[in-house]
Design a protein around this motif. Structure first.
Motif, PDB file in Angstrom:
ATOM      1  N   PRO F   4       0.826  -1.223   0.000  1.00 56.47           N
ATOM      2  CA  PRO F   4       0.000   0.000   0.000  1.00 56.47           C
ATOM      3  C   PRO F   4       0.855   1.266   0.000  1.00 56.47           C
ATOM      4  N   SER F   5       1.996   1.197   0.663  1.00 52.78           N
ATOM      5  CA  SER F   5       2.858   2.381   0.763  1.00 52.78           C
ATOM      6  C   SER F   5       3.794   2.505  -0.437  1.00 52.78           C
ATOM      7  N   GLY F   6       3.765   1.502  -1.322  1.00 56.81           N
ATOM      8  CA  GLY F   6       4.683   1.527  -2.455  1.00 56.81           C
ATOM      9  C   GLY F   6       6.103   1.105  -2.110  1.00 56.81           C
ATOM     10  N   ARG F   7       6.330   0.670  -0.864  1.00 50.37           N
ATOM     11  CA  ARG F   7       7.678   0.272  -0.471  1.00 50.37           C
ATOM     12  C   ARG F   7       8.091  -1.054  -1.098  1.00 50.37           C
ATOM     13  N   GLN F   8       9.391  -1.286  -1.161  1.00 48.27           N
ATOM     14  CA  GLN F   8       9.905  -2.601  -1.536  1.00 48.27           C
ATOM     15  C   GLN F   8       9.611  -3.575  -0.404  1.00 48.27           C
ATOM     16  N   ALA F   9       9.623  -4.873  -0.731  1.00 46.83           N
ATOM     17  CA  ALA F   9       9.315  -5.887   0.284  1.00 46.83           C
ATOM     18  C   ALA F   9      10.278  -5.802   1.464  1.00 46.83           C
ATOM     19  N   ASP F  10      11.514  -5.461   1.220  1.00 52.03           N
ATOM     20  CA  ASP F  10      12.512  -5.454   2.293  1.00 52.03           C
ATOM     21  C   ASP F  10      12.837  -4.033   2.760  1.00 52.03           C
ATOM     22  N   GLN F  11      11.902  -3.118   2.527  1.00 53.37           N
ATOM     23  CA  GLN F  11      12.189  -1.710   2.837  1.00 53.37           C
ATOM     24  C   GLN F  11      11.482  -1.275   4.117  1.00 53.37           C
ATOM     25  N   LEU F 221      14.313 -11.201   6.552  1.00 55.36           N
ATOM     26  CA  LEU F 221      13.959  -9.779   6.456  1.00 55.36           C
ATOM     27  C   LEU F 221      14.250  -9.056   7.765  1.00 55.36           C
ATOM     28  N   ALA F 222      13.895  -9.720   8.877  1.00 57.69           N
ATOM     29  CA  ALA F 222      14.066  -9.095  10.187  1.00 57.69           C
ATOM     30  C   ALA F 222      15.527  -8.802  10.479  1.00 57.69           C
TER      31      ALA F 222
END
Lengths: 239, 239, 239, 239, 239, 239
Positions: F4-11, F221-222
């Protein structure tokens, strides 16, 4: 007499009222009276508590809280203690009463606006900063109601602001900070409605009884202080 | 303007202060302001709450309660509800503060006197009747302390009494009963120390803001009323 | 054996039941059993708690409280403590149960009567004084209901009174005061319905077990005591 | 009259008292009165609550609880409700009082034994099953104290057991189950000390007042029932 | 490394799941994981809490409690303390969430099933024993619903079970008992849905941080343990 | 998948950690994770709660709260409700546990540091923002202790940070905001100690069970997210 802050007897602290600081609330204001910082949000609910239903009028109420380390030493979290202190209840009752005195509750319609006043940092005068900021948040919420077409007339009849005064080292002074408040001979909180007069006076002799002349002098300071607060309120909302 | 009771604007209700009504308490007073009846007991404890220990001074505090059917309609019993209302806490804080303002806490010694103010029947002005009666009970307890040789000097520096006033149908009146209180445009509670001045002023615009002139008029009434209460207090104790 | 008060073994204290002492309540009684003084009010409410609605019958309930300094030493105010003690709950359950046993709840209609029993001063036997006075207040409230045309028949089927008895220095005695109660070997509370028999018996061996013969003797005293209380109840109401 | 269970009027339900069921507690007993199952643990603490310290005596107290679905319909969990009901407090006070009446508290020494009585399943008579089982657990804890050399003499002076009786369809019956209890005209709980007499009698007219003759008959049943319970208690402990 | 119990690293304690142990509940299970004994009842209510009404779906929730002497030393009764601890709330939230994850709430219909999990005796792993037994009780209640014709399809989509694992003396072990749990370097609770995967993982480094490899090893043990628990659940219900 | 925010998956969201924002507290941090704003203060008290005294070690604990209108709709004020929710307690327990895992409590000495984490505005991930900021405030308080000469060695052994991850529309993503959190299939909170490994993993299948592979991906990711948070923490303190 020299004030700890070096202020003149009739001088307010540096005051800022910033409206619209909350992403979600229908109205909000961050009120700073020097190092006293109070965050106020106005929350609109299209329902009323049971005891108010069916009376074709709305309600305005306030809740007050202080973050545990808003003060010099940490106070116990009221949620953990399981109850609100007498002081907290006294303050939130004062704020609610002061705001309702200038609101046309019938005109508001069957809805409730809750003003949450949370003290982020405290340096004296939290209740007056809260009430002054709460008026801004409330006004913003009413403008929202009007803009959304939920009401046609703004139900707020006047501005309301509050300020503390006290007798410090024998002299009446305006807008006590903590250093003054904790040694004041007497202190007083005044709630004024712009152009209309007094809404509430609460004056207490802390160290000694006080005279009618002193009460009169404190009231004079409060009037001057509130005139400045009224201007800051309008400015915060661009009115 | 005619008052519901037919009283003059500056006329108190029939007031009686009866000292020594409790078989057990070190001091007591049944205060009747017309149909408002408050039973006050002063309980002496030779110990202090933890936060006051070791400071070589005593403490005076008050608790307030209302019997569930003291009023027209039954109110919920606070013990059953599990907490004291904000109104109750506000009142008991006022009473304690007012009494402490004339007590030499160091002279009292490391002991506590608790004033229990229980409203048996309410017809307006319960907090002022309570405070006025509480002074009588407190004085009696201090005389007891002296008589028992526990202290040598009476730690009470002055008499304290309280009275309510209000703007009713546009006119300032003294000692509101419930019929007036529920329709007052503004009301105020005054706590005075005999010969010394004001201890506390709490004035609220209920129906509308009020003016400084009105506050001045109410204060004038309160002074005259408290002078009569001071005389009744002395009479109750045979002083 | 000599009783501390000098009374005969089967002698009640001086008892007075004064009905109609409250300005507002639908029924009321100030019950004095010697130095034990209990103020009872009966409050009529034309609504029922949720769990009783829609059952075409009413409810009679009781609440009990003791002013903090009703006793030799001050007890903690239950409203401040935030809860009612087990003793308080036990007593108010006893009073409610005793009264309901002689009330036709269907005949009462869908309304509730609450008996507030507040101990102004305590010298033993507060629960029995409370229950005895509560019947007077309840009866007065029912007469009020009838007089107002809200019911046609009085739903109270019989008088109810209560008295304590105990084994003091080896002998059964009637109507214990505090001096006896605190040293009784056994004590018992009896609730009787006039002309009908026993409603409740609560007998406890405090210092030692007791025998069936002792229970029988206590019951004999209680019957004689309640007969006198029944007469005083009728007299209080002019029946 | 036929009892729902088919039992004789003077017949107990199938009763088992199993001692030592808890892995950790100093004493324990699973008491089964038919389908009423109560788990009791006795916990020894080598410290006393503040109000009992320094008096050179110990204390025995009880707590009572019911699992939410111990009954036909689920009741609210008291821990979630935030308070114990009046009924719960009444029962745990009864159990504690009954046990203390046969304990030499001075001989126990400055320690506390807490009897936790938790109803796993309820079919009437939970308080009497709890008290009967609690004696077993308490005795076991005292034997443990003796065995550990912490005391030299067992402080328990007598056995204590309890049983309910009632008037069902006009006849006195022993050991009511729920089907009887919910329709009893009167019911009573008796606590007896073996060889010594009555500790507590609590009799209530539920549907109607009861007579002295009925009370006498119920007491006769209770004596016979408790004699059987005393034997079962000894057997459970191998005494 | 030797486990205090002498078990293999991947060995469960002796586990029994006994269904139908309650006379009244729609579903029940006594889950024993060694000396950890948890009684679970499933209570069906044909109504929903207010916040869930009118949404055409049901609800499954859990409550958790521990008898005061379930443990080595007596803990305070939560009902007497007046509130549930954070630990209790955390556990009951975990159990409710875990069960709801496999229930078709729409298929359940507008009714609520409450799982009461009461720990009779505790030796580590109470929450996982509770959840594993709760699934059995819930399943039994759903079978009852189907049998009564209240639903046509069983709303439970999969089996759910839970087990704890931990790093003890450097080695990953399955199903910690108290002796291990109180000295574990890390511990973890796993909730698995049979054939579907993980529902919840809660892993905590108690004595030191843990590695991803260790987490992986613990998860491997948990899978093997839950496979055994799934078989025991089916066996308990004769499925 | 588009977030929704347009961020990358790891951002991560835009994150700021501002230390020293409180005038009074020994340590403080305003942690902003996008629109989630948490104010943390560290309060030093030179005394310990009773259960920790005399053990020659200190304590670190946390309290958590949310301003009533921190969220889209107003929540009830916990202080007014009279208790903290299960969610609140769960979160504050997590924060305290996570911080203590890297503190040498013996080295801290017999004093307590309380981390008050108050959510000013919430947009998902409040507990992880709170914990990450709390480490900064705690570190600042420990530096203060050292600077004041109260301790010689900093008792903090490592940095601790926390982040949430989840499965959103089938893909693992880092640092969920509310829009994602409320629709995530699974979510997880990870607490990591810099250079040492995992402190706590809490993963929940919200919409469906999740696989070990997914847990592995979330953990990856964490780790990457926490590495960035560790850098921001050092930067906030100028380390």
């Amino acid at each position: 007499m020299t004030r700890p802050s070096g202020r003149q007897a009739d001088q307010l602290r540096t005051i800022s009222l910033e409206a619209g600081v909350s992403r979600y609330a229908e109205g909000s204001c961050l009120a700073k009276f020097g190092d006293t910082h109070v965050l106020v949000t106005a929350s609109l609910e299209e329902s009323l508590p049971g005891w108010l239903r069916g009376q074709k009028r709305g309600w305005v109420t306030a809740e007050y809280g202080m973050l545990p380390r808003a003060t010099h030493t940490r106070g116990r979290r009221e949620a953990a203690a399981g109850k609100q202190s007498g002081r907290t209840q006294e303050i939130q009752r004062l704020i609610g009463r002061g705001l309702r005195s200038v609101v046309d509750l019938v005109g508001l319609g069957e809805r409730q606006i809750t003003l949450d006043c949370d003290v982020i940092q405290a340096d004296g005068g939290t209740r007056t900063a809260a009430l002054t900021g709460a008026w801004v948040a409330l006004k913003q919420a009413c403008l929202y109601l009007k803009q959304e077409g939920l009401i046609t007339d703004d139900p707020i009849r006047a501005q309301v602001a509050a300020i503390s005064c006290g007798i410090y080292q024998g002299s009446p002074v305006l807008d006590l900070d903590y250093a003054e408040d904790s040694h004041a001979e007497a202190d007083a909180n005044f709630v004024l409605a712009q152009g209309l007069g007094l809404i509430e006076v609460q004056a207490t002799g802390e160290e000694r009884p006080f005279t009618e002349a002193e009460l009169h002098a404190l009231l004079g300071l409060a009037k001057s202080g509130c005139d400045q607060l009224f201007a800051l309120q309008r400015q915060a909302l661009g009115l």
